[in-house]
Design a protein around this motif. Structure first.
Motif, PDB file in Angstrom:
ATOM      1  N   HIS A  55       0.850  -1.186   0.000  1.00 46.07           N
ATOM      2  CA  HIS A  55       0.000   0.000   0.000  1.00 46.07           C
ATOM      3  C   HIS A  55       0.889   1.240   0.000  1.00 46.07           C
ATOM      4  O   HIS A  55       1.880   1.308   0.712  1.00 46.07           O
ATOM      5  N   ARG A  56       0.485   2.215  -0.784  1.00 41.84           N
ATOM      6  CA  ARG A  56       1.254   3.455  -0.902  1.00 41.84           C
ATOM      7  C   ARG A  56       0.341   4.652  -0.685  1.00 41.84           C
ATOM      8  O   ARG A  56      -0.837   4.597  -1.027  1.00 41.84           O
ATOM      9  N   ASP A  57       0.931   5.732  -0.181  1.00 38.69           N
ATOM     10  CA  ASP A  57       0.155   6.963  -0.119  1.00 38.69           C
ATOM     11  C   ASP A  57       0.137   7.570  -1.522  1.00 38.69           C
ATOM     12  O   ASP A  57       0.794   7.080  -2.437  1.00 38.69           O
ATOM     13  N   VAL A  58      -0.608   8.644  -1.704  1.00 36.21           N
ATOM     14  CA  VAL A  58      -0.783   9.231  -3.032  1.00 36.21           C
ATOM     15  C   VAL A  58       0.555   9.719  -3.596  1.00 36.21           C
ATOM     16  O   VAL A  58       0.819   9.563  -4.794  1.00 36.21           O
ATOM     17  N   ASN A  59       1.423  10.273  -2.764  1.00 35.95           N
ATOM     18  CA  ASN A  59       2.716  10.755  -3.248  1.00 35.95           C
ATOM     19  C   ASN A  59       3.574   9.612  -3.771  1.00 35.95           C
ATOM     20  O   ASN A  59       4.208   9.733  -4.825  1.00 35.95           O
ATOM     21  N   PHE A  68      -8.614   1.828  -2.961  1.00 31.37           N
ATOM     22  CA  PHE A  68      -8.220   2.900  -2.041  1.00 31.37           C
ATOM     23  C   PHE A  68      -8.762   2.641  -0.644  1.00 31.37           C
ATOM     24  O   PHE A  68      -9.777   1.970  -0.478  1.00 31.37           O
ATOM     25  N   PHE A  69      -8.100   3.216   0.346  1.00 32.22           N
ATOM     26  CA  PHE A  69      -8.634   3.231   1.702  1.00 32.22           C
ATOM     27  C   PHE A  69      -7.991   4.392   2.447  1.00 32.22           C
ATOM     28  O   PHE A  69      -7.016   4.982   1.987  1.00 32.22           O
ATOM     29  N   MET A  71      -4.625   5.993   1.016  1.00 42.08           N
ATOM     30  CA  MET A  71      -3.680   4.961   0.607  1.00 42.08           C
ATOM     31  C   MET A  71      -4.190   4.300  -0.667  1.00 42.08           C
ATOM     32  O   MET A  71      -5.403   4.161  -0.866  1.00 42.08           O
ATOM     33  N   VAL A  72      -3.245   3.895  -1.518  1.00 35.04           N
ATOM     34  CA  VAL A  72      -3.561   3.266  -2.791  1.00 35.04           C
ATOM     35  C   VAL A  72      -3.011   1.843  -2.763  1.00 35.04           C
ATOM     36  O   VAL A  72      -1.847   1.640  -2.431  1.00 35.04           O
ATOM     37  N   GLY A  84      -5.250  -0.531  -7.044  1.00 31.77           N
ATOM     38  CA  GLY A  84      -5.548   0.878  -7.288  1.00 31.77           C
ATOM     39  C   GLY A  84      -4.562   1.521  -8.241  1.00 31.77           C
ATOM     40  O   GLY A  84      -4.950   2.310  -9.102  1.00 31.77           O
ATOM     41  N   ILE A  85      -3.298   1.175  -8.116  1.00 32.65           N
ATOM     42  CA  ILE A  85      -2.292   1.717  -9.029  1.00 32.65           C
ATOM     43  C   ILE A  85      -2.559   1.222 -10.442  1.00 32.65           C
ATOM     44  O   ILE A  85      -2.501   1.999 -11.406  1.00 32.65           O
TER      45      ILE A  85
END
Length: 90
Positions: free
Chosen positions: A2-6, A45-46, A67-68, A72-73
């Motif tokens: 999971h990654r944040d938007v940045n 997303f969450f 978070m993506v 989501g990516i």
């Protein structure tokens, strides 16, 4: 992962502001950078709740981070017609 938007923007080869603008256009996030209701609980997303100590009020302040997921990516890349190369070493 999971990654944040940045971090998701970096994976997609975009600037974070460009990705946020596109997510607003797609209706994923609102103007105040909160996840829209229809995407809450989705596989893409969450919102991750975080906290920090606020010295002024002597208490924790809570905030949400969008978070993506990996799905989501892939979904964002498909919507934006971006090809992602998978690193075989990873």
């Amino acid at each position: 992962m999971h990654r944040d938007v940045n971090s998701a923007a970096a994976v997609l080869g975009l600037k974070p502001s460009v990705l946020r603008k596109k997510l607003r256009e797609l209706g994923v996030i609102s103007n105040n950078n909160e996840l829209q209701c229809k995407f809450r609980g989705s596989p893409y997303f969450f919102t991750d709740t975080r906290q920090r100590w606020n010295e002024y009020i002597q208490a924790y302040s809570y905030y949400g981070v969008i978070m993506v997921t990996e799905k989501g990516i892939a979904w964002i890349a498909k919507k934006m017609i971006i090809n992602i190369k998978k690193n075989e070493a990873a």
